[in-house]
Design a protein around this motif. Structure first.
Motif: not given
Lengths: 213, 213
Positions: A116-122, A124, B50, B52
């Motif tokens: 989840l954290r990786v998805w958030m920080s991918v 933009r 980012r 998180t």
DNA sequence: CGCCCTTTTGAAGAAAATCAAGGGCAGTGG
DNA sequence: CCACTGCCCTTGATTTTCTTCAAAAGGGCG
């Protein structure tokens, strides 16, 4: 994994677009996706959907916070799925295995959190984000031997991919086309072919460590 | 919470901008933020950050996947912080409390997961996203009695808020100004004042259920 | 065949990033 | 005391990215 095999599983078929969890689910029930793809999602106020996690065959879900069973959040079958499940009261029966079982669930939860954290920080940037998602799916499929000749199943629509990236299906189509034009990945007919996985990794700075494979 | 009090805590001060976790941290070590604010973050390839997750006084962190200790991910002090911590080997000592302790950690992890999914699915409209973040911080502060006259501490910069929303500090400033112009929230000097929390909730469809308060 | 679903492409518009400059304020040091 | 510096916030102008709206083409299937 032997820990899991000993549990009294029951298997259900869930049609595309239907919810995966039992209506009267307890927060401790456990589910394993046997075939098909599913997704964690949230419905926004404006009716759009955000996919917050993709489930491929072999993936475990369940053990959610009860608060997540609010309106607008759940797990949906993206294709027709077969779901194996155990009710929480049956899990308690397997107390011999309880220690290893809990440890396994904890590890899975940590991987879920990391993902989840990786998805958030991918990035933009939609192009990089799409490349990153394909890298992740490749890594996960490869870990269970589902990649052949750089080709893996991707039985979901571009609209669903867009929901996972937080972009529209129109823009997804453009980014898929760009990926194809760059020769990095070719999405077609429920599959994606990756001629050079190292090049795709480089394009989005993908590192698979967070998946805990 | 009595479970936690019995553990042999040691308290460290961490300067603003420094990492919160011990250099030789085990993935089972436990940390509690006593004073100050901290944040989970990832550094992107292009150097941008980012955030998180935001940590306020009283929040628990630690128990990360070892894979998360890769380059680019960690927990950073946004202000000067006091961090109480227990090494994992000392936790084992408190075996009397182990059952309740593990249950507590599991619940916290589920709330963390739910919060991550909500952050991911918040409207990509920056104005609503900012309103939603302020609603969440208000709800969390209110739960521990840190809201007085609709006013709560917000000791972080607009750049840090932007990192948590995935937008630039410039755009954050514009959205803060818009929120002020709308009379929904006034961010100033390390505080935020919310004249009408119900109106702010309505502006971003905020529901606090996921926080498990 | 005709219909639905998915993908693709074009054109126009909105949202946010980027680039750039200026102002307020606290701390520092002459 | 005041200039200087660094940090944070604000504002304007321009550009990029993505959305929205619209249309059309292809495939699967009743």
């Amino acid at each position: 994994m032997q820990v899991l095999r000993s549990l009294p599983w029951t298997v259900n078929t869930v049609q595309k677009g239907r919810g995966v969890l039992h209506a009267d689910a307890s927060s401790a029930d456990l589910y394993v996706l046997e075939t098909g793809w599913a997704a964690h999602y949230s419905i926004r106020r404006d009716g759009t959907r955000r996919i917050t996690g993709l489930l491929m065959p072999g993936d475990v879900c369940g053990e959610r916070a009860s608060s997540e069973r609010r309106a607008g959040h759940g797990i949906v079958a993206l294709t027709c799925c077969e779901i194996a499940s155990v009710r929480s009261d049956r899990i308690e029966d397997a107390s011999d295995y309880l220690r290893g079982f809990r440890h396994l669930l904890w590890q899975l939860k940590l991987v879920e959190e990391a993902t989840l954290r990786v998805w958030m920080s991918v990035s933009r940037d939609a192009f990089e984000a799409l490349a990153h998602l394909i890298c992740e799916l490749h890594a996960r499929a490869d870990a269970v031997g589902d990649v052949r000749d750089g080709r893996l199943r991707l039985p979901i629509t571009q609209e669903q991919i867009g929901d996972a990236l937080g972009i529209t299906s129109v823009h997804t189509s453009r980014m898929v086309g760009k990926l194809r034009a760059c020769g990095l990945a070719d999405v077609f007919e429920g599959y994606v072919r990756i001629p050079n996985i190292a090049a795709l990794h480089a394009a989005c700075a993908f590192t698979p460590a967070y998946l805990g494979l």
